[in-house]
Scaffold this active site. Structure first.
Site, PDB file in Angstrom:
ATOM      1  N   SER A 189     -62.669  10.971 -22.987  1.00 24.13           N
ATOM      2  CA  SER A 189     -61.817   9.877 -22.875  1.00 24.13           C
ATOM      3  C   SER A 189     -60.703  10.276 -21.758  1.00 24.13           C
ATOM      4  O   SER A 189     -60.170   9.562 -20.893  1.00 24.13           O
ATOM      5  CB  SER A 189     -60.868   9.471 -24.018  1.00 24.13           C
ATOM      6  OG  SER A 189     -61.727   8.964 -24.674  1.00 24.13           O
ATOM      7  N   HIS A 223     -56.140  11.017 -24.178  1.00 26.61           N
ATOM      8  CA  HIS A 223     -55.996   9.592 -23.102  1.00 26.61           C
ATOM      9  C   HIS A 223     -55.053   9.335 -22.349  1.00 26.61           C
ATOM     10  O   HIS A 223     -55.034   9.100 -21.301  1.00 26.61           O
ATOM     11  CB  HIS A 223     -56.353   8.562 -24.235  1.00 26.61           C
ATOM     12  CG  HIS A 223     -57.278   8.121 -25.154  1.00 26.61           C
ATOM     13  ND1 HIS A 223     -57.665   9.013 -26.167  1.00 26.61           N
ATOM     14  CD2 HIS A 223     -58.368   7.293 -25.376  1.00 26.61           C
ATOM     15  CE1 HIS A 223     -58.876   8.807 -26.842  1.00 26.61           C
ATOM     16  NE2 HIS A 223     -59.101   7.722 -26.394  1.00 26.61           N
TER      17      HIS A 223
END
Length: 407
Positions: A281, A346
């Site tokens: 991610s 993220h």
């Protein structure tokens, strides 16, 4: 276009569309140029069009020169050279400008601004061209997906040859799928592999107890918590990463991707110190956020279809994946006291994408090392990495952090 022959009127003065007045467009680098000549041959050709030895030739004579030698160029590139000559405010070109134009050299010392923002390239747009093959239509589609200026889209369309192909993102994705399938067979599960007691025993995931093993700050991208995690990351990685790599190349896109991956694991080690990290991610969000920011910043120039709807869908997908990661982080772990993987990677990827990534995507076919903003963001990133390394060395002991046991 390879093999295409079209007549372009060279006595006209087409100009390049720009998004704002005073926007600069730098001469791009290409191997498809007029025949390369040594310096003395360039000088001889220049003198032929400068009989008074003034050191300058008028843009009208330059267009005459292109009328004579322009058949060696793709029509789109001929348009660009004519437009750059027409955009010269003083109406004449000096010897060095002449060499740069004829050689298609890009250099920090030579930039030619198209000052009138309302002027347009004459002739049909790339979207209106008919009779294209499947591969050419794909290149045109990618150009409209990623580039905000018609001049860049035409230049890319003429220059791209699928050699090399967009191998980097494809190779990373294939490796991720292969590793996932291997551990799926090893752990005998495909959904929520993280719930297996052997999941973190792999040499790939980042684990705070094993943070001295430096490769884990990058190798964690090949492990995923389950098929739902892998599917979302793989879809965004391919849909965003492959077109960007086709336009900007493996080196630039690899730089943004790896910086996002490293920033993700380091951000976890600083802010969520007891949690492990898995999944790609960090790199995916770096590419996706850089691309979305580039679209927003060049909204009027981006001509991709249904861009508002597609941007909304991209944000929904990113939000769903981020929400899944947050839920999993605070869900009771299967094997306490080790928590579930962190979601902070993220956010690290998003920060890289909105800073370093945007600079890379906005400087299509320009030298990044000559862009001051690139060095500013890269220096800030390097400082963050350095501080995070010292944090990992000293902070855990000074703060007496209670880490989960080694898997």
């Amino acid at each position: 276009m390879a093999g295409a022959t079209r007549d372009l009127p060279v006595n006209s003065s087409p100009a390049v569309a720009s998004n704002a007045e005073g926007e600069e467009i730098e001469v791009l680098e290409s191997t498809d140029v007029l025949p390369v000549a040594p310096e003395d041959q360039w000088k001889s050709l220049f003198d032929k069009y400068d009989p008074d030895n003034s050191g300058f030739i008028s843009t009208e004579r330059f267009r005459d020169l292109l009328a004579t030698y322009g058949s060696e160029l793709d029509p789109h590139k001929l348009e660009v050279l004519l437009a750059l000559a027409d955009g010269n405010a003083d109406g004449k070109i000096c010897y060095q400008d002449f060499v740069n134009l004829m050689s298609n050299k890009r250099s920090n010392s030579f930039r030619r601004a198209i000052l009138q923002g309302g002027r347009q390239l004459k002739g049909c747009s790339l979207r209106d061209e008919a009779g294209l093959g499947l591969s050419q239509r794909l290149i045109r589609h990618v150009a409209y997906e990623t580039l905000p200026r018609e001049v860049d889209r035409k230049w890319y369309f003429d220059s791209y040859t699928y050699c090399p192909p967009p191998w980097l993102i494809l190779a990373i994705t294939i490796a991720e799928v292969a590793v996932f399938m291997y551990y799926g067979l090893q752990l005998d599960r495909l959904v929520l592999q993280v719930s297996s007691p052997s999941f973190l025993k792999s040499p790939l995931p980042y684990h705070p107890q094993l943070r001295a093993q430096a490769w884990r700050y990058l190798s964690y991208i090949f492990m995923h918590t389950g098929v739902e995690h892998l599917s979302l990351n793989m879809a965004m990685q391919l849909l965003v990463g492959v077109p960007l790599e086709m336009v900007h190349g493996a080196l630039r896109i690899g730089l943004v991707y790896v910086c996002g991956v490293l920033a993700g694991s380091l951000a976890v080690s600083v802010t969520d110190m007891t949690a492990p990290v898995v999944g790609s991610s960090g790199g995916v969000y770096a590419l996706a956020s850089a691309h979305l920011a580039n679209v927003v910043m060049n909204w009027s120039g981006m001509k991709c279809q249904f861009k508002l709807f597609r941007m909304a869908m991209a944000l929904v997908c990113m939000s769903v994946e981020f929400g899944r990661a947050v839920w999993l982080r605070f869900y009771p772990p299967a094997f306490p006291p080790c928590p579930n993987p962190s979601f902070v990677a993220h956010l690290g990827g998003v920060v890289v994408g909105l800073t370093l990534g945007v600079v890379v995507l906005q400087n299509y076919e320009q030298r990044l090392q000559e862009q001051s903003l690139f060095w500013i963001f890269f220096s800030v990133y390097a400082l963050f990495v350095l501080c995070a390394v010292f944090w990992n060395i000293f902070a855990y002991g000074l703060l007496d952090v209670r880490l989960p046991p080694t898997p």
